[in-house]
Design a protein around this motif. Structure first.
Motif, PDB file in Angstrom:
ATOM      1  N   PHE A   8     -11.345   1.056 -13.227  1.00  0.00           N
ATOM      2  CA  PHE A   8     -10.624   0.158 -12.327  1.00  0.00           C
ATOM      3  C   PHE A   8      -9.127   0.330 -12.516  1.00  0.00           C
ATOM      4  CE2 PHE A   8      -8.431  -3.595 -10.983  1.00  0.00           C
ATOM      5  CZ  PHE A   8      -8.973  -3.794  -9.727  1.00  0.00           C
ATOM      6  N   THR A   9      -8.414   0.508 -11.419  1.00  0.00           N
ATOM      7  CA  THR A   9      -6.968   0.641 -11.435  1.00  0.00           C
ATOM      8  C   THR A   9      -6.385  -0.237 -10.332  1.00  0.00           C
ATOM      9  OG1 THR A   9      -6.875   2.482  -9.855  1.00  0.00           O
ATOM     10  CG2 THR A   9      -7.232   3.040 -12.188  1.00  0.00           C
ATOM     11  N   ALA A  10      -5.067  -0.363 -10.316  1.00  0.00           N
ATOM     12  CA  ALA A  10      -4.418  -1.185  -9.296  1.00  0.00           C
ATOM     13  C   ALA A  10      -4.600  -0.614  -7.895  1.00  0.00           C
ATOM     14  CB  ALA A  10      -2.930  -1.327  -9.615  1.00  0.00           C
ATOM     15  N   LEU A  11      -4.881   0.672  -7.781  1.00  0.00           N
ATOM     16  CA  LEU A  11      -5.082   1.260  -6.455  1.00  0.00           C
ATOM     17  C   LEU A  11      -6.254   0.603  -5.737  1.00  0.00           C
ATOM     18  CD1 LEU A  11      -3.977   3.443  -4.551  1.00  0.00           C
ATOM     19  CD2 LEU A  11      -5.634   5.034  -5.538  1.00  0.00           C
ATOM     20  N   HIS A  12      -7.208   0.032  -6.496  1.00  0.00           N
ATOM     21  CA  HIS A  12      -8.334  -0.659  -5.890  1.00  0.00           C
ATOM     22  C   HIS A  12      -7.898  -1.911  -5.137  1.00  0.00           C
ATOM     23  CE1 HIS A  12     -10.453   1.877  -8.842  1.00  0.00           C
ATOM     24  NE2 HIS A  12     -11.506   1.744  -8.053  1.00  0.00           N
ATOM     25  N   GLN A  13      -6.678  -2.385  -5.379  1.00  0.00           N
ATOM     26  CA  GLN A  13      -6.180  -3.560  -4.683  1.00  0.00           C
ATOM     27  C   GLN A  13      -5.720  -3.233  -3.263  1.00  0.00           C
ATOM     28  OE1 GLN A  13      -2.989  -4.937  -7.180  1.00  0.00           O
ATOM     29  NE2 GLN A  13      -4.292  -5.203  -8.970  1.00  0.00           N
ATOM     30  N   SER A  14      -5.604  -1.963  -2.953  1.00  0.00           N
ATOM     31  CA  SER A  14      -5.067  -1.523  -1.670  1.00  0.00           C
ATOM     32  C   SER A  14      -6.110  -0.745  -0.890  1.00  0.00           C
ATOM     33  CB  SER A  14      -3.820  -0.655  -1.889  1.00  0.00           C
ATOM     34  OG  SER A  14      -3.370  -0.103  -0.668  1.00  0.00           O
ATOM     35  N   ALA A  15      -6.058  -0.859   0.429  1.00  0.00           N
ATOM     36  CA  ALA A  15      -6.952  -0.078   1.287  1.00  0.00           C
ATOM     37  C   ALA A  15      -6.403   1.318   1.547  1.00  0.00           C
ATOM     38  CB  ALA A  15      -7.160  -0.813   2.608  1.00  0.00           C
ATOM     39  N   LEU A  16      -5.183   1.595   1.077  1.00  0.00           N
ATOM     40  CA  LEU A  16      -4.540   2.878   1.335  1.00  0.00           C
ATOM     41  C   LEU A  16      -4.849   3.866   0.216  1.00  0.00           C
ATOM     42  CD1 LEU A  16      -1.021   1.592   2.453  1.00  0.00           C
ATOM     43  CD2 LEU A  16      -2.907   2.321   3.923  1.00  0.00           C
ATOM     44  N   PRO A  17      -4.948   5.159   0.543  1.00  0.00           N
ATOM     45  CA  PRO A  17      -5.160   6.182  -0.493  1.00  0.00           C
ATOM     46  C   PRO A  17      -3.879   6.411  -1.285  1.00  0.00           C
ATOM     47  CG  PRO A  17      -4.881   7.226   1.646  1.00  0.00           C
ATOM     48  CD  PRO A  17      -4.926   5.750   1.897  1.00  0.00           C
ATOM     49  N   LEU A  18      -4.022   7.071  -2.425  1.00  0.00           N
ATOM     50  CA  LEU A  18      -2.906   7.258  -3.340  1.00  0.00           C
ATOM     51  C   LEU A  18      -1.709   7.930  -2.681  1.00  0.00           C
ATOM     52  CD1 LEU A  18      -1.760   7.094  -6.220  1.00  0.00           C
ATOM     53  CD2 LEU A  18      -2.884   9.286  -6.699  1.00  0.00           C
ATOM     54  N   GLU A  19      -1.964   8.930  -1.846  1.00  0.00           N
ATOM     55  CA  GLU A  19      -0.862   9.683  -1.241  1.00  0.00           C
ATOM     56  C   GLU A  19      -0.059   8.861  -0.236  1.00  0.00           C
ATOM     57  OE1 GLU A  19      -4.706  10.815   0.948  1.00  0.00           O
ATOM     58  OE2 GLU A  19      -4.031  10.530  -1.134  1.00  0.00           O
ATOM     59  N   ARG A  20      -0.513   7.655   0.098  1.00  0.00           N
ATOM     60  CA  ARG A  20       0.193   6.830   1.081  1.00  0.00           C
ATOM     61  C   ARG A  20       0.800   5.567   0.470  1.00  0.00           C
ATOM     62  NH1 ARG A  20      -4.160   6.180   5.766  1.00  0.00           N
ATOM     63  NH2 ARG A  20      -2.635   4.634   6.497  1.00  0.00           N
ATOM     64  N   VAL A  21       0.823   5.479  -0.854  1.00  0.00           N
ATOM     65  CA  VAL A  21       1.410   4.302  -1.486  1.00  0.00           C
ATOM     66  C   VAL A  21       2.626   4.700  -2.309  1.00  0.00           C
ATOM     67  CG1 VAL A  21      -0.835   3.156  -1.579  1.00  0.00           C
ATOM     68  CG2 VAL A  21       0.008   4.384  -3.597  1.00  0.00           C
ATOM     69  N   LEU A  22       3.494   3.728  -2.525  1.00  0.00           N
ATOM     70  CA  LEU A  22       4.597   3.878  -3.465  1.00  0.00           C
ATOM     71  C   LEU A  22       4.148   3.324  -4.810  1.00  0.00           C
ATOM     72  CD1 LEU A  22       7.448   2.683  -1.088  1.00  0.00           C
ATOM     73  CD2 LEU A  22       7.180   4.998  -1.981  1.00  0.00           C
ATOM     74  N   HIS A  23       4.621   3.945  -5.876  1.00  0.00           N
ATOM     75  CA  HIS A  23       4.231   3.517  -7.220  1.00  0.00           C
ATOM     76  C   HIS A  23       5.366   3.843  -8.177  1.00  0.00           C
ATOM     77  CE1 HIS A  23       3.378   7.772  -7.776  1.00  0.00           C
ATOM     78  NE2 HIS A  23       2.516   7.742  -6.774  1.00  0.00           N
ATOM     79  N   SER A  24       5.117   3.708  -9.456  1.00  0.00           N
ATOM     80  CA  SER A  24       6.196   3.833 -10.440  1.00  0.00           C
ATOM     81  C   SER A  24       6.746   5.240 -10.584  1.00  0.00           C
ATOM     82  CB  SER A  24       5.708   3.339 -11.809  1.00  0.00           C
ATOM     83  OG  SER A  24       4.511   3.998 -12.181  1.00  0.00           O
ATOM     84  N   MET A  25       6.049   6.245 -10.074  1.00  0.00           N
ATOM     85  CA  MET A  25       6.529   7.624 -10.207  1.00  0.00           C
ATOM     86  C   MET A  25       7.317   8.112  -8.993  1.00  0.00           C
ATOM     87  SD  MET A  25       5.796   8.713 -13.139  1.00  0.00           S
ATOM     88  CE  MET A  25       5.306   7.362 -14.180  1.00  0.00           C
ATOM     89  N   ASN A  26       7.087   7.543  -7.818  1.00  0.00           N
ATOM     90  CA  ASN A  26       7.751   8.081  -6.624  1.00  0.00           C
ATOM     91  C   ASN A  26       8.719   7.096  -5.969  1.00  0.00           C
ATOM     92  OD1 ASN A  26       6.051   6.267  -5.315  1.00  0.00           O
ATOM     93  ND2 ASN A  26       4.741   7.822  -4.393  1.00  0.00           N
ATOM     94  N   SER A  27       8.889   5.894  -6.542  1.00  0.00           N
ATOM     95  CA  SER A  27       9.820   4.912  -5.971  1.00  0.00           C
ATOM     96  C   SER A  27      11.170   5.004  -6.674  1.00  0.00           C
ATOM     97  CB  SER A  27       9.242   3.499  -6.101  1.00  0.00           C
ATOM     98  OG  SER A  27       8.964   3.194  -7.449  1.00  0.00           O
ATOM     99  N   GLY A  28      12.198   4.487  -6.022  1.00  0.00           N
ATOM    100  CA  GLY A  28      13.528   4.508  -6.609  1.00  0.00           C
ATOM    101  C   GLY A  28      14.059   3.138  -6.946  1.00  0.00           C
ATOM    102  N   PHE A  29      13.205   2.114  -6.727  1.00  0.00           N
ATOM    103  CA  PHE A  29      13.658   0.722  -6.857  1.00  0.00           C
ATOM    104  C   PHE A  29      12.420  -0.139  -7.013  1.00  0.00           C
ATOM    105  CE2 PHE A  29      15.155  -3.345  -5.096  1.00  0.00           C
ATOM    106  CZ  PHE A  29      16.433  -3.458  -5.617  1.00  0.00           C
ATOM    107  N   ILE A  30      12.306  -0.878  -8.117  1.00  0.00           N
ATOM    108  CA  ILE A  30      11.115  -1.679  -8.380  1.00  0.00           C
ATOM    109  C   ILE A  30      11.519  -3.121  -8.666  1.00  0.00           C
ATOM    110  CG2 ILE A  30       9.090  -2.011  -9.854  1.00  0.00           C
ATOM    111  CD1 ILE A  30       9.144   0.944 -10.503  1.00  0.00           C
ATOM    112  N   LEU A  31      10.885  -4.041  -7.958  1.00  0.00           N
ATOM    113  CA  LEU A  31      11.013  -5.460  -8.281  1.00  0.00           C
ATOM    114  C   LEU A  31       9.853  -5.837  -9.195  1.00  0.00           C
ATOM    115  CD1 LEU A  31      11.874  -7.065  -4.821  1.00  0.00           C
ATOM    116  CD2 LEU A  31      13.431  -6.701  -6.736  1.00  0.00           C
TER     117      LEU A  31
END
Length: 292
Positions: A8-31
């Motif tokens: 189980f990972t946080a990606l299970h919280q989203s209906a979008l596949p990995l390549e269509r989400v922002l996360h800690s490796m590809n974002s430039g700004f995190i709240l």
């Protein structure tokens, strides 16, 4: 070295596949948002969190992706959300949604406590417990050279890594996230960052496929307050990390090296940080429906 991901990972919280989400490796700004749920409303608060972040992730694809985590070995029912964006400008899009999006307002204002006196999110959270930190990937170091200007606010954390892409874990794919915070003394701010960069380079090399460590700094907040997001394949890998930190090689290669020039009095890593400021918090992805 590629290994099996956690079930189980946080990606299970989203209906979008990995390549269509922002996360800690590809974002430039995190709240990084934190909130304490009242014990009596914890189940309803978790369901509210799931409903809200699912709507945000689907309606704001390419702008923002939010994942929810629960604090472990810390305060009970304390929630953490990482809202990943490309730049601060995108936060304005989120604010517009909060002000004008009817479905967002419906989810926020819906009576979620019909058998407990009525109310919505403002009854679920302890007063003054909701707060935010702004995290941006550490920048101004050698790994910035290949950053595509304008793609993200600063070079994303993936640019810090010496791991193969298939071995990299992030907030979407990790089974647990260790959030380590520390305060570097002002006069040693450069040396402190270099020490943490060296530490994570060794960790990422020795534990590839099991651990991915990255460095962020707080922006619009406390000066030289640093965040490390150490992504674990599973909570059990925390023990592997702890064992590596105490190994003779790590003590010799990382912790035992002189970090300060003689002009600054010499000394090792233990002079770089304000005593007592290094703190670990282990976070597990929130499981949708766990309280249903």
């Amino acid at each position: 070295m590629t290994t099996t991901r956690a079930p189980f990972t946080a990606l299970h919280q989203s209906a979008l596949p990995l390549e269509r989400v922002l996360h800690s490796m590809n974002s430039g700004f995190i709240l990084h948002r934190v909130g304490q749920l009242a014990y009596e409303f914890s189940a309803e608060g978790r369901r509210f969190s799931v409903d809200l972040l699912r709507y945000i992730n689907e309606s704001q694809e390419g702008v923002a992706t939010s994942f929810a985590f629960e604090e472990t070995f810390g305060r009970r029912d304390r929630m953490h959300w990482f809202i990943h964006l490309k730049s601060p400008n995108d936060y304005g899009i989120l604010l517009n949604m909060v002000d004008h999006d009817l479905e967002f307002r419906r989810i926020s204002d819906e009576d979620r406590l019909p058998t407990k006196g009525g109310g919505n999110w403002d009854r679920m959270f302890v007063h003054r417990s909701l707060h935010e930190d702004v995290l941006i990937p550490q920048h101004g170091m050698d790994h910035d050279d290949d950053h595509a200007e304008g793609a993200t606010f600063v070079p994303p954390a993936a640019s810090q890594l010496n791991q193969a892409p298939e071995d990299q874990l992030n907030t979407a794919t990790a089974g647990a996230v260790l959030m380590r915070t520390s305060d570097v003394k002002y006069e040693y701010r450069e040396e402190g960052r270099m020490f943490l960069a060296h530490w994570q380079h060794v960790v990422n090399e020795r534990l590839a496929g099991r651990v991915t460590a990255t460095l962020y700094e707080q922006t619009w907040g406390q000066q030289d307050h640093l965040f490390q997001l150490v992504h674990l394949r599973s909570p059990e890998d925390y023990h592997e990390l702890a064992a590596l930190e105490r190994s003779p090689d790590m003590l010799r290669e990382v912790f035992g090296r002189q970090r300060l020039h003689e002009s600054k009095g010499g000394g090792g890593w233990d002079r770089l940080f304000i005593p007592g400021s290094i703190r670990d918090t282990l976070l597990l992805p929130q499981v949708p429906g766990a309280d249903d």
